[in-house]
Scaffold this active site. Structure first.
Site, PDB file in Angstrom:
ATOM      1  N   HIS A  37     -50.500  57.105 -23.902  1.00  0.00           N
ATOM      2  CA  HIS A  37     -50.064  57.124 -25.250  1.00  0.00           C
ATOM      3  C   HIS A  37     -48.935  57.522 -24.624  1.00  0.00           C
ATOM      4  CE1 HIS A  37     -50.234  61.327 -22.472  1.00  0.00           C
ATOM      5  NE2 HIS A  37     -48.833  61.327 -23.335  1.00  0.00           N
ATOM      6  N   GLU A  62     -40.855  48.647 -33.534  1.00  0.00           N
ATOM      7  CA  GLU A  62     -40.856  47.168 -33.536  1.00  0.00           C
ATOM      8  C   GLU A  62     -41.730  46.521 -34.281  1.00  0.00           C
ATOM      9  OE1 GLU A  62     -39.636  42.752 -31.225  1.00  0.00           O
ATOM     10  OE2 GLU A  62     -39.643  44.834 -30.238  1.00  0.00           O
ATOM     11  N   HIS A  89     -36.975  50.453 -26.720  1.00  0.00           N
ATOM     12  CA  HIS A  89     -38.238  50.545 -28.288  1.00  0.00           C
ATOM     13  C   HIS A  89     -39.401  50.768 -27.469  1.00  0.00           C
ATOM     14  CE1 HIS A  89     -37.597  46.796 -27.620  1.00  0.00           C
ATOM     15  NE2 HIS A  89     -38.207  46.517 -28.506  1.00  0.00           N
TER      16      HIS A  89
END
Length: 146
Positions: free
Chosen positions: A7, A116, A66
């Site tokens: 997760h 993204e 990211h």
């Protein structure tokens, strides 16, 4: 042995605002929704949001760190529209070396986390390096190219 990503957890300053953002942009309803936590599944991956309103979030905006989600190229325009509707901070795209790297949209959530959506795959990227810079490929076997 590690089997994959279990997760991801993001700290958020405002749970209602964060839930509204993720629900709208990714078109997923939360599985768990509490005062201090929310769980989503996005593309089969568990995303947890935890309320932490008192964290300094200035530095988060200065990093390229990211998470990228896979998306079909045919879905990019609709996704971009949802980002606009959600008031996302949409960033200029990163210059790509070649078209085979895929297309991306970079954006920040309400707390500044860089996200993204990307159309390319690891296999496509490895094939590009195999043709253009084979010396960069180290420890690559056929399993990694799938």
């Amino acid at each position: 042995m590690v089997n994959g990503i279990n997760h991801m957890t993001f700290s958020v300053s405002n749970m209602d605002k964060a839930v509204s953002f993720y629900k709208h942009v990714f078109m997923e309803a939360p599985l768990v929704l509490g005062e201090k936590t929310a769980y989503f599944t996005i593309g089969g991956t568990w995303l947890a949001l935890n309320l932490q309103p008192d964290i300094d979030r200035k530095e988060i905006r200065q990093s390229y760190t990211h998470i990228a989600f896979s998306i079909e190229e045919s879905q990019l325009d609709a996704f971009y529209t949802r980002l606009l509707e959600a008031g996302a901070d949409i960033l200029p795209g990163r210059k790509r070396q070649v078209e085979t790297e895929g297309k991306s949209i970079y954006f920040r959530d309400p707390d500044g986390h860089l996200l993204e959506v990307h159309t390319g795959t690891l296999a496509e990227r490895l094939a590009h390096y195999e043709k253009t810079a084979p010396d960069m490929l180290v420890n690559i076997d056929e399993q990694n190219k799938k």
